[in-house]
Design an enzyme around this catalytic site. Sequence first.
Site, PDB file in Angstrom:
ATOM      1  N   CYS A 266       0.840  -1.278   0.143  1.00 14.84           N
ATOM      2  CA  CYS A 266       0.063   0.103   0.082  1.00 14.84           C
ATOM      3  C   CYS A 266       0.866   1.190  -0.119  1.00 14.84           C
ATOM      4  O   CYS A 266       1.413   1.792  -1.164  1.00 14.84           O
ATOM      5  CB  CYS A 266      -0.962  -0.029   1.249  1.00 14.84           C
ATOM      6  SG  CYS A 266      -2.305   1.050   1.068  1.00 14.84           S
ATOM      7  N   HIS A 350      -4.046  -5.206  -0.305  1.00 14.50           N
ATOM      8  CA  HIS A 350      -3.497  -5.835   1.028  1.00 14.50           C
ATOM      9  C   HIS A 350      -3.539  -7.253   1.020  1.00 14.50           C
ATOM     10  O   HIS A 350      -4.779  -7.918   1.074  1.00 14.50           O
ATOM     11  CB  HIS A 350      -4.625  -5.119   2.094  1.00 14.50           C
ATOM     12  CG  HIS A 350      -4.484  -3.815   2.137  1.00 14.50           C
ATOM     13  ND1 HIS A 350      -3.764  -3.183   3.578  1.00 14.50           N
ATOM     14  CD2 HIS A 350      -4.610  -2.636   1.625  1.00 14.50           C
ATOM     15  CE1 HIS A 350      -3.705  -2.155   3.433  1.00 14.50           C
ATOM     16  NE2 HIS A 350      -4.421  -1.562   2.294  1.00 14.50           N
ATOM     17  N   GLU A 352      -2.903  -9.137   3.178  1.00 18.58           N
ATOM     18  CA  GLU A 352      -3.390  -9.554   4.510  1.00 18.58           C
ATOM     19  C   GLU A 352      -4.898  -9.535   4.901  1.00 18.58           C
ATOM     20  O   GLU A 352      -5.348 -10.092   5.654  1.00 18.58           O
ATOM     21  CB  GLU A 352      -2.731  -8.688   5.684  1.00 18.58           C
ATOM     22  CG  GLU A 352      -3.409  -7.655   6.139  1.00 18.58           C
ATOM     23  CD  GLU A 352      -3.117  -6.444   5.002  1.00 18.58           C
ATOM     24  OE1 GLU A 352      -3.761  -5.425   4.928  1.00 18.58           O
ATOM     25  OE2 GLU A 352      -2.311  -6.608   4.211  1.00 18.58           O
TER      26      GLU A 352
END
Length: 377
Positions: A266, A350, A352
């Site tokens: 990011c 992202h 995650e």
Amino acid sequence: MSTPALLVLADGSVFHGTSIGYEGSTSGEVVFNTSMTGYQEILTDPSYCKQIVTLTYPHIGNTGTNAEDEESRSVYAAGLIIRDLPLLHSNFRASESLHDYLVRNKTVAIADIDTRRLTTLLREKGAQGGAILTGADATIEKAQELIAAFGSMVGKDLAKEVSCTETYEWTEGEWALGKGFVTPDEQPYHVVAYDFGVKTNILRMLASRGCRLTVVPAQTSAQDVLALNPDGVFLSNGPGDPEPCTYAIEAVQKLMESGKPIFGICLGHQLISLAIGAKTLKMRFSHHGANHPVQDLDSGKVVITSQNHGFAVDADTLPANARITHKSLFDNTLQGIELTDKPVFCFQGHPEASPGPQDVGYLFDKFIGNMKAAKRA
């Protein structure tokens, strides 16, 4: 009796609704997120600092809130906009209702407005400043004053506002049903992670893969990082405009000279790009959601990703040693690059998730592979 609330946008649009959170006022950039679930993770994502989040799914709050789904130490979103707050919440992990959670965290929120109309407006005109005010004395004029004082996200260095102030260690791994957060027995890799607004699930996914993490503040120098003798360096997500983060850009340039494996997500992706001479730009239509298709150009596979950014890297400004690895299938914006002469790569989305799919979790494995190769060299 319900408390009235008012939402006003910079373009003059006005929405009347009901307050469902802390009584007061707030301002920020109004964006929309298309995730159906994960409202607690969204609210506590530091990347939403100074942003008022509209959730497009109509019913928000069904599952309540709990301490385990926090992505940071507090709520960072400037405000919340939803269509409907259910009267009851139900989940075996729930410890608090969304209403009580918002009040406790002093988060201003509005419900009972036409979020379809609002989303269409933001989609057509782009993200813009806005303000939420609660109470009978809320006025459009006061909202307009707040919007004018907020200005724009362009030029705002928010990373150092949300970053930790002291270095700390992290070893806790991912959550497992019946076990909670599990710490691996062995963590052979030492990673220094820059906190530009890091989400805890990023740290957990690295820890679960054998990383012992030293998390450092955003303005930590490259010299101080290298003195910790890491096997690799991680650059986290974060809010705001990347260009004013000159302290981080300079640190990344020096870290790349060291030859250490580097992985950015990011804002970290944008900082790496700026460090190699590329340019970033403010997106008219920012990416916020858990259903964004991205193509991995190396494998040809399409992966569904979680996204949260309002700035993007201009692919036309990349230097010759930067190879594009991923692109968005929504708007063809740049999603990932890898340097051909250094063990450095980054991704705009992202991996995650939290909330969302983990289709690109393999990028964490790639980082581990780079560190393993560097240790053998």
